[in-house]
Design an enzyme around this catalytic site. Structure first.
Site, PDB file in Angstrom:
ATOM      1  N   SER A 192     -38.721  24.364 -24.653  1.00  0.00           N
ATOM      2  CA  SER A 192     -39.256  24.578 -23.666  1.00  0.00           C
ATOM      3  C   SER A 192     -38.732  25.886 -22.889  1.00  0.00           C
ATOM      4  O   SER A 192     -37.441  26.817 -23.032  1.00  0.00           O
ATOM      5  CB  SER A 192     -39.542  23.161 -23.408  1.00  0.00           C
ATOM      6  OG  SER A 192     -38.089  22.704 -22.465  1.00  0.00           O
ATOM      7  N   LYS A 193     -39.706  25.899 -21.768  1.00  0.00           N
ATOM      8  CA  LYS A 193     -39.355  27.065 -20.831  1.00  0.00           C
ATOM      9  C   LYS A 193     -37.727  25.999 -19.640  1.00  0.00           C
ATOM     10  O   LYS A 193     -36.466  26.918 -19.605  1.00  0.00           O
ATOM     11  CB  LYS A 193     -39.866  26.694 -19.885  1.00  0.00           C
ATOM     12  CG  LYS A 193     -39.473  27.483 -18.227  1.00  0.00           C
ATOM     13  CD  LYS A 193     -41.060  27.633 -17.605  1.00  0.00           C
ATOM     14  CE  LYS A 193     -40.169  28.499 -16.032  1.00  0.00           C
ATOM     15  NZ  LYS A 193     -38.737  27.453 -15.354  1.00  0.00           N
ATOM     16  N   ARG A 194     -37.373  24.589 -20.498  1.00  0.00           N
ATOM     17  CA  ARG A 194     -36.263  23.661 -19.281  1.00  0.00           C
ATOM     18  C   ARG A 194     -35.086  24.662 -20.334  1.00  0.00           C
ATOM     19  O   ARG A 194     -34.045  24.689 -19.900  1.00  0.00           O
ATOM     20  CB  ARG A 194     -36.773  22.594 -19.771  1.00  0.00           C
ATOM     21  CG  ARG A 194     -35.162  21.621 -18.662  1.00  0.00           C
ATOM     22  CD  ARG A 194     -35.964  20.638 -19.069  1.00  0.00           C
ATOM     23  NE  ARG A 194     -37.184  20.261 -18.149  1.00  0.00           N
ATOM     24  CZ  ARG A 194     -37.525  19.071 -17.934  1.00  0.00           C
ATOM     25  NH1 ARG A 194     -37.324  17.750 -18.678  1.00  0.00           N
ATOM     26  NH2 ARG A 194     -38.488  18.988 -16.867  1.00  0.00           N
ATOM     27  N   ASP A 208     -34.020  28.290 -19.978  1.00  0.00           N
ATOM     28  CA  ASP A 208     -33.545  28.204 -18.087  1.00  0.00           C
ATOM     29  C   ASP A 208     -32.761  27.410 -18.262  1.00  0.00           C
ATOM     30  O   ASP A 208     -30.745  27.948 -17.727  1.00  0.00           O
ATOM     31  CB  ASP A 208     -34.914  26.815 -17.064  1.00  0.00           C
ATOM     32  CG  ASP A 208     -35.675  27.027 -16.911  1.00  0.00           C
ATOM     33  OD1 ASP A 208     -35.725  28.594 -17.275  1.00  0.00           O
ATOM     34  OD2 ASP A 208     -36.622  27.069 -16.526  1.00  0.00           O
ATOM     35  N   SER A 239     -40.586  33.445 -13.846  1.00  0.00           N
ATOM     36  CA  SER A 239     -39.705  32.904 -15.094  1.00  0.00           C
ATOM     37  C   SER A 239     -39.439  34.160 -16.221  1.00  0.00           C
ATOM     38  O   SER A 239     -40.464  34.859 -15.571  1.00  0.00           O
ATOM     39  CB  SER A 239     -41.134  32.129 -15.969  1.00  0.00           C
ATOM     40  OG  SER A 239     -40.676  30.919 -15.853  1.00  0.00           O
TER      41      SER A 239
END
Length: 534
Positions: free
Chosen positions: A290-292, A295, A315
């Site tokens: 996921s993007k999380r 990050d 992003s």
């Protein structure tokens, strides 16, 4: 082989049918589609789906279609479609048909095809495969909450539909009156009871779903004139003559509905083959990437940088982080597929030659951000000095540096082995273009002695006498001078390097001198003597 007798005649007939079927399959042109929804940036998992569709089409001499599935206007995000198209272009996955093309099966945005879908929804209702449902969102929500209170799960389907507000329990006149009066409705698929729906997935083999145990009556069409994903997807795949649907594992639960829709619409004979790709998993822990995760661990999950049009949040993207598209594509290709050989580096054309769905694995594939860097380093090193210099020039310009092409080429040639990304060229070689403004304290403490300033001043004077400013002649003069003085080379060369680059880094010291030029070299030595002595 021919068989005799009645049974033999029947077997020959079956074999003839199979030969006709095989011939039809072999002559039918492969057509695949990538069908994203413009609800935000394109995840790298989506790019992998597009890639596998693309190389499958190229392998079989077929067509790769881009279709924008924007039927859910409530989730539409401005700029997302352009982002998807630009991402595919950057990756080299150019569609044969899609928005902006003149393909004969367009338009390729579902919002521009909405007039097509109502007749198929009506056909399903008329044939008994679907029905009108007038339940309001509030009524459905209450049913869910009532079920939760009983620690149950509400499902609109086989066990509940006969007592709800729909055309299965209303008379034809009541239904007609509701529709005529403008009452909101949806068309739901009527899932058959206790039926096993089986399909041969090209990756997973035979998969079977029981309608009573796991399937509800999905909404196919809404009274606002827009279809849901399920109806639009099947109708468009049929009308666009899609032969293979290659999509992510998350769509596997939708497979039985789609298979039944082909049957209900009378398209069973032209139903495409299905292949459901495995998930891309997070680097550590369980679950899909996921993007999380990106990050948290400092890597992109999107091909290009994305700016949220509502929040302004940015992003990161692989392109802006310095990855080459060929490295990104190579990385994605090996997430869930292997060639069956030791080869790890593939061009897009090579992938198109060797790819097969048979070698796609069923289980999820863990993403490794370090492997991504490793791929990029390979393609970085494969590029010529001239190409890397061309890519490096914008970086230099952003730093306010003007330099001749000859010098840029020479610097790149010397430091490229230490680099993985174009921006690394600046980090590894900035001192070739700007003098150090400060000096490494650890090196000063360890290497800068009381006698160092005097020694460096004499070295500067020596350099002023050298006429041919080449690395080898500088080294010869320096070595002869050092031997004559009886100075230790380490005692002088380390402070000299510190003076020129600001730290204990860089390639051959005398090559640094050559590339800096005689005047700049002498100037930096004198500046260091003054600044470090302060």
């Amino acid at each position: 082989m021919q068989f005799q007798g009645f049974n033999g005649t029947f077997l020959n007939f079956l074999l003839s049918l199979q030969r006709v079927k095989n011939k039809a399959m072999n002559t039918s042109k492969v057509r695949v589609r990538f069908a994203p929804s413009p609800t935000g940036p394109l995840h790298m998992g989506g790019v992998r789906t597009a890639l596998f569709n693309y190389i499958f089409a190229r392998k079989h001499g077929g067509d790769f279609i881009l279709r924008i599935e924007d039927t859910d206007q409530t989730r539409f995000v401005s700029g997302a479609e352009d982002y998807i198209i630009e991402s595919l272009e950057w990756c080299g996955l150019t569609p044969d048909e899609g928005p902006g093309t003149k393909g004969e099966f367009g338009p390729y945005r579902q919002s521009e095809r909405k007039d097509l879908y109502k007749k198929y929804a009506d056909q399903l209702v008329k044939s008994g495969w679907a029905y009108f449902a007038f339940d309001t969102p509030e009524e459905i929500d209450k049913l869910r909450k009532d079920a939760e209170a009983k620690k149950e799960t509400f499902s609109y389907g086989i066990g509940t539909r006969d007592r709800l507000n729909n055309s299965l329990r209303l008379s034809e006149s009541e239904v007609a009156e509701k529709i005529k009066g403008g009452e909101s409705y949806v068309v739901r698929f009527k899932m058959p009871e206790d039926t096993d729906v089986a399909e041969d997935d090209l990756i997973r083999g035979k998969v079977t779903f029981n309608t009573t145990k796991s399937l509800d009556d999905k909404v196919l069409f809404k009274s606002d004139g827009m279809p849901t994903y399920h109806l639009a997807n099947v109708v468009d795949d049929h009308l666009m003559k899609i032969t293979h649907v290659i999509r992510g594992e998350e769509w596997l639960p939708s497979l039985p509905l789609h298979v039944l829709l082909y049957k209900a619409l009378g398209w069973e004979d032209t139903k495409p083959r299905f292949a459901h790709l495995p998930l891309i998993l997070k680097p550590v822990g369980k679950g899909k990437l996921s993007k999380r995760d990106g990050d948290k661990m400092g890597f992109p999950v999107f091909p290009l940088e994305w700016t949220d049009p509502q929040t302004g949040d940015i992003s990161s993207g692989y392109r802006e982080d310095g990855y080459f598209p060929e490295a990104f594509i190579n990385l994605l290709a090996l997430l869930g597929w292997n060639p069956g050989t030791e080869q790890e580096f593939f061009s897009l054309n090579e992938l198109s030659e060797v790819f097969s769905l048979e070698r796609v694995v069923k289980s999820g594939s863990r993403f490794d951000p370090e492997k991504a860097k490793w791929f990029n380093k390979h393609y970085f090193q494969e590029k010529s000095v001239e190409e890397l210099s061309r890519l490096f020039k914008p970086v230099l310009k952003s730093k306010g540096v003007e330099a001749e092409a000859e010098k840029i080429n020479a610097v790149v040639a010397e430091i490229k082995e230490r680099c993985e990304f174009v921006n690394d060229l600046w980090e590894q070689g900035y001192y070739f273009f700007e003098a150090p403004s400060e000096y490494d304290e650890k090196t000063i403490k360890k290497r800068w002695k009381e006698e160092t300033p005097g020694q460096l001043s004499e070295i500067a004077s020596l350099f002023e006498t050298i006429n041919e400013w080449k690395a080898n002649t500088i080294k010869e003069s320096f070595s002869a001078f050092m031997n004559d003085k009886g100075w230790g080379f380490g005692a002088v060369m380390n402070p000299l390097r510190l003076s020129l680059v600001g730290g204990n880094m860089g390639p051959d010291l005398f090559l640094i001198c050559e590339l800096l030029g005689k005047d700049e070299t002498i100037k930096r030595i004198k500046t260091a003597v003054e600044k470090i002595a302060e």
